[in-house]
Design an enzyme around this catalytic site. Structure first.
Site, PDB file in Angstrom:
ATOM      1  N   ILE A  54       0.870  -1.181   0.000  1.00  0.00           N
ATOM      2  CA  ILE A  54       0.000   0.000   0.000  1.00  0.00           C
ATOM      3  C   ILE A  54       0.906   1.230   0.000  1.00  0.00           C
ATOM      4  O   ILE A  54       1.448   1.616   1.027  1.00  0.00           O
ATOM      5  CB  ILE A  54      -0.953   0.008   1.210  1.00  0.00           C
ATOM      6  CG1 ILE A  54      -1.810  -1.262   1.190  1.00  0.00           C
ATOM      7  CG2 ILE A  54      -1.824   1.263   1.195  1.00  0.00           C
ATOM      8  CD1 ILE A  54      -2.611  -1.496   2.439  1.00  0.00           C
ATOM      9  N   PRO A  55       1.109   1.851  -1.165  1.00  0.00           N
ATOM     10  CA  PRO A  55       2.073   2.948  -1.297  1.00  0.00           C
ATOM     11  C   PRO A  55       1.538   4.291  -0.776  1.00  0.00           C
ATOM     12  O   PRO A  55       1.274   5.218  -1.542  1.00  0.00           O
ATOM     13  CB  PRO A  55       2.326   2.982  -2.806  1.00  0.00           C
ATOM     14  CG  PRO A  55       1.011   2.559  -3.394  1.00  0.00           C
ATOM     15  CD  PRO A  55       0.485   1.522  -2.444  1.00  0.00           C
ATOM     16  N   CYS A  56       1.408   4.382   0.535  1.00  0.00           N
ATOM     17  CA  CYS A  56       0.809   5.586   1.119  1.00  0.00           C
ATOM     18  C   CYS A  56       1.655   6.840   0.885  1.00  0.00           C
ATOM     19  O   CYS A  56       1.149   7.950   1.014  1.00  0.00           O
ATOM     20  CB  CYS A  56       0.516   5.385   2.594  1.00  0.00           C
ATOM     21  SG  CYS A  56       1.937   4.931   3.577  1.00  0.00           S
ATOM     22  N   HIS A  57       2.915   6.665   0.488  1.00  0.00           N
ATOM     23  CA  HIS A  57       3.745   7.836   0.178  1.00  0.00           C
ATOM     24  C   HIS A  57       3.232   8.559  -1.065  1.00  0.00           C
ATOM     25  O   HIS A  57       3.607   9.696  -1.321  1.00  0.00           O
ATOM     26  CB  HIS A  57       5.213   7.432  -0.004  1.00  0.00           C
ATOM     27  CG  HIS A  57       5.456   6.554  -1.179  1.00  0.00           C
ATOM     28  ND1 HIS A  57       5.176   5.190  -1.164  1.00  0.00           N
ATOM     29  CD2 HIS A  57       5.933   6.825  -2.419  1.00  0.00           C
ATOM     30  CE1 HIS A  57       5.477   4.684  -2.336  1.00  0.00           C
ATOM     31  NE2 HIS A  57       5.942   5.655  -3.129  1.00  0.00           N
ATOM     32  N   ARG A  58       2.341   7.929  -1.831  1.00  0.00           N
ATOM     33  CA  ARG A  58       1.773   8.534  -3.043  1.00  0.00           C
ATOM     34  C   ARG A  58       0.528   9.367  -2.765  1.00  0.00           C
ATOM     35  O   ARG A  58      -0.166   9.770  -3.691  1.00  0.00           O
ATOM     36  CB  ARG A  58       1.458   7.436  -4.062  1.00  0.00           C
ATOM     37  CG  ARG A  58       2.705   6.733  -4.553  1.00  0.00           C
ATOM     38  CD  ARG A  58       2.399   5.657  -5.550  1.00  0.00           C
ATOM     39  NE  ARG A  58       3.617   4.925  -5.873  1.00  0.00           N
ATOM     40  CZ  ARG A  58       3.635   3.675  -6.291  1.00  0.00           C
ATOM     41  NH1 ARG A  58       2.507   3.007  -6.471  1.00  0.00           N
ATOM     42  NH2 ARG A  58       4.785   3.083  -6.542  1.00  0.00           N
TER      43      ARG A  58
END
Length: 87
Positions: A54-58
């Site tokens: 889950i690429p929450c940095h995006r």
């Protein structure tokens, strides 16, 4: 294992689909998850994410700033640059 709310599950599902080199705002994520006014809640949910799938940095702020990241804002900006988001 912590129980995930329906809203949190929707937030994670949306963020998981953000392509490399792109980003959504917390507000866009909240709208897509069906709760337009819950952008702060979406941010809180993402602050607890440690799943690399889950690429929450995006997910960024509406004003274009990176916003918080549980591994530090500098690391978030670095990851976005590595993916070509900041040109």
């Amino acid at each position: 294992m912590e129980k995930t709310t329906t809203f949190a599950a929707r937030v994670y599902a949306i963020v998981k689909k953000i392509p490399r080199g792109q980003a959504l705002t917390y507000k866009q994520v909240a709208i897509a998850a069906g709760r337009p006014g819950a952008f702060r809640a979406a941010g809180t949910i993402l602050s607890k994410n440690f799943d690399p799938e889950i690429p929450c940095h995006r997910v960024i702020r509406s004003d274009g700033k990176t916003g918080g990241y549980n591994r530090g804002e500098a690391r978030k900006a670095e990851r976005l640059r590595e993916e070509g988001f900041f040109g």
